[in-house]
Design a protein around this motif. Sequence first.
Motif, PDB file in Angstrom:
ATOM      1  N   SER A 169      -8.415  -5.793  21.979  1.00 18.94           N
ATOM      2  CA  SER A 169      -7.609  -4.648  22.369  1.00 18.94           C
ATOM      3  C   SER A 169      -6.131  -4.991  22.309  1.00 18.94           C
ATOM      4  O   SER A 169      -5.748  -6.134  22.107  1.00 18.94           O
ATOM      5  CB  SER A 169      -7.984  -4.221  23.795  1.00 18.94           C
ATOM      6  OG  SER A 169      -7.708  -5.265  24.704  1.00 18.94           O
ATOM      7  N   ILE A 228     -15.334   5.408  27.929  1.00 17.75           N
ATOM      8  CA  ILE A 228     -15.295   4.484  26.797  1.00 17.75           C
ATOM      9  C   ILE A 228     -14.628   5.173  25.611  1.00 17.75           C
ATOM     10  O   ILE A 228     -14.992   6.289  25.237  1.00 17.75           O
ATOM     11  CB  ILE A 228     -16.709   4.025  26.399  1.00 17.75           C
ATOM     12  CG1 ILE A 228     -17.379   3.286  27.570  1.00 17.75           C
ATOM     13  CG2 ILE A 228     -16.668   3.125  25.165  1.00 17.75           C
ATOM     14  CD1 ILE A 228     -18.812   2.885  27.291  1.00 17.75           C
ATOM     15  N   ASP A 229     -13.627   4.507  25.063  1.00 23.80           N
ATOM     16  CA  ASP A 229     -12.892   5.008  23.885  1.00 23.80           C
ATOM     17  C   ASP A 229     -12.427   6.445  24.074  1.00 23.80           C
ATOM     18  O   ASP A 229     -12.568   7.292  23.184  1.00 23.80           O
ATOM     19  CB  ASP A 229     -13.765   4.902  22.626  1.00 23.80           C
ATOM     20  CG  ASP A 229     -13.931   3.466  22.154  1.00 23.80           C
ATOM     21  OD1 ASP A 229     -13.073   2.632  22.499  1.00 23.80           O
ATOM     22  OD2 ASP A 229     -14.913   3.185  21.445  1.00 23.80           O
ATOM     23  N   PRO A 231      -9.998   9.254  23.766  1.00 27.78           N
ATOM     24  CA  PRO A 231      -8.827   9.408  22.899  1.00 27.78           C
ATOM     25  C   PRO A 231      -7.720  10.196  23.600  1.00 27.78           C
ATOM     26  O   PRO A 231      -7.988  11.194  24.280  1.00 27.78           O
ATOM     27  CB  PRO A 231      -9.391  10.187  21.712  1.00 27.78           C
ATOM     28  CG  PRO A 231     -10.487  11.017  22.316  1.00 27.78           C
ATOM     29  CD  PRO A 231     -11.063  10.220  23.454  1.00 27.78           C
ATOM     30  N   TYR A 244      -4.107   6.834  20.841  1.00 25.26           N
ATOM     31  CA  TYR A 244      -4.678   5.688  21.554  1.00 25.26           C
ATOM     32  C   TYR A 244      -6.137   5.951  21.911  1.00 25.26           C
ATOM     33  O   TYR A 244      -6.595   7.103  21.938  1.00 25.26           O
ATOM     34  CB  TYR A 244      -3.906   5.413  22.851  1.00 25.26           C
ATOM     35  CG  TYR A 244      -2.417   5.277  22.675  1.00 25.26           C
ATOM     36  CD1 TYR A 244      -1.853   4.054  22.357  1.00 25.26           C
ATOM     37  CD2 TYR A 244      -1.573   6.374  22.844  1.00 25.26           C
ATOM     38  CE1 TYR A 244      -0.480   3.912  22.198  1.00 25.26           C
ATOM     39  CE2 TYR A 244      -0.196   6.248  22.681  1.00 25.26           C
ATOM     40  CZ  TYR A 244       0.335   5.022  22.351  1.00 25.26           C
ATOM     41  OH  TYR A 244       1.687   4.903  22.194  1.00 25.26           O
ATOM     42  N   ARG A 245      -6.825   4.878  22.171  1.00 24.52           N
ATOM     43  CA  ARG A 245      -8.165   4.965  22.767  1.00 24.52           C
ATOM     44  C   ARG A 245      -8.196   4.009  23.956  1.00 24.52           C
ATOM     45  O   ARG A 245      -7.754   2.863  23.842  1.00 24.52           O
ATOM     46  CB  ARG A 245      -9.269   4.604  21.765  1.00 24.52           C
ATOM     47  CG  ARG A 245      -9.470   5.655  20.688  1.00 24.52           C
ATOM     48  CD  ARG A 245     -10.658   5.357  19.797  1.00 24.52           C
ATOM     49  NE  ARG A 245     -10.855   6.403  18.824  1.00 24.52           N
ATOM     50  CZ  ARG A 245     -11.545   7.527  19.052  1.00 24.52           C
ATOM     51  NH1 ARG A 245     -12.121   7.694  20.243  1.00 24.52           N
ATOM     52  NH2 ARG A 245     -11.673   8.438  18.121  1.00 24.52           N
ATOM     53  N   SER A 247     -10.528   2.535  27.431  1.00 25.44           N
ATOM     54  CA  SER A 247     -11.805   2.408  28.142  1.00 25.44           C
ATOM     55  C   SER A 247     -11.535   1.853  29.530  1.00 25.44           C
ATOM     56  O   SER A 247     -10.657   0.992  29.700  1.00 25.44           O
ATOM     57  CB  SER A 247     -12.763   1.474  27.398  1.00 25.44           C
ATOM     58  OG  SER A 247     -13.005   1.935  26.083  1.00 25.44           O
ATOM     59  N   GLY A 265      -7.175  -0.946  26.246  1.00 28.58           N
ATOM     60  CA  GLY A 265      -6.694   0.149  25.407  1.00 28.58           C
ATOM     61  C   GLY A 265      -6.226  -0.366  24.061  1.00 28.58           C
ATOM     62  O   GLY A 265      -5.836  -1.528  23.921  1.00 28.58           O
ATOM     63  N   CYS A 268      -4.298   3.469  17.946  1.00 29.55           N
ATOM     64  CA  CYS A 268      -4.955   3.804  16.681  1.00 29.55           C
ATOM     65  C   CYS A 268      -3.880   4.017  15.620  1.00 29.55           C
ATOM     66  O   CYS A 268      -3.276   5.101  15.538  1.00 29.55           O
ATOM     67  CB  CYS A 268      -5.805   5.065  16.822  1.00 29.55           C
ATOM     68  SG  CYS A 268      -7.057   4.944  18.131  1.00 29.55           S
TER      69      CYS A 268
END
Length: 283
Positions: A169, A228-229, A231, A244-245, A247, A265, A268
């Motif tokens: 990450s 989780i993930d 966005p 961004y993603r 969790s 995090g 992307c």
Amino acid sequence: MILDEADILNARILIVDDQLINVQSLAELLTAVGYTNVTSTTDPCQVYPLHYKHKYDLILLDLQMPEMDGFEVMELLKTDATESYLPVIVLTAQPEHKLRALQAGAKDFVSKPFDLVEIKTRINNMLEVRLLYKKLEDYSRSLEATVAERTAALRESEARFRSLTELASDWYWEQDETGRFTKISGPVLDMLGIDVEAGDLDASRIAGWDATEHAQLHARIAARQPFIDFPFSRTAPDGSQRHYRVSGEPMFDNASHFIGYRGIGVECKPMVLSDESFKAITR
């Protein structure tokens, strides 16, 4: 903690008296009762080095001796930093010395001439206390070692976890129950546009965050749900879009009280294709 009779009878005992007849009579008495580890000396100057080497469970110490009396011997014994409990019963024929001996660190006294019942009882009681004290010390050291070992293992585990999250990450983060960042690893604050110097670490104040995405994530956090993930995007001051993603999972204390979130995090980043790759895809 329980002692059996063998623990007491195998205790290390040192008899100290400048009169050999007294040493012999005490040694014979203790041997007859069943004590198996009895040594003696008529030289008070040898008490400290002997005790330093053998760590006696009990020292039967005469007070009236030439060169060094029993009080001086006790003062010397107390200089041993490894000895927190002075295992001494003083032997005296002078009643006025009893209080002084106790004040000097002796744990008990036996009057001369010896009363066999009294001396056997006092020695047994003293050894019982001494050996229980040693067992407690051993247990405390063992407990401290166990705690230290588990703490080291926990820190090592946390270090591995942090290392893995940093590899997987762009940042690792922790927040308290109010949503303020309490621990970060990586450029998370700069990426999200949070003003560190102003002391504004509130995640809810991320500039340019899409309002709908913010509401969705806030609802999950309010429900104490992991995500989780997830966005989300924000508009940077230069007008560009950042995606961004993230969790995260909720954290609770031993009483099951919510204390915040932790997670990772990533940003992307748009994929940049070379001319050859673009041609290969569009064929």
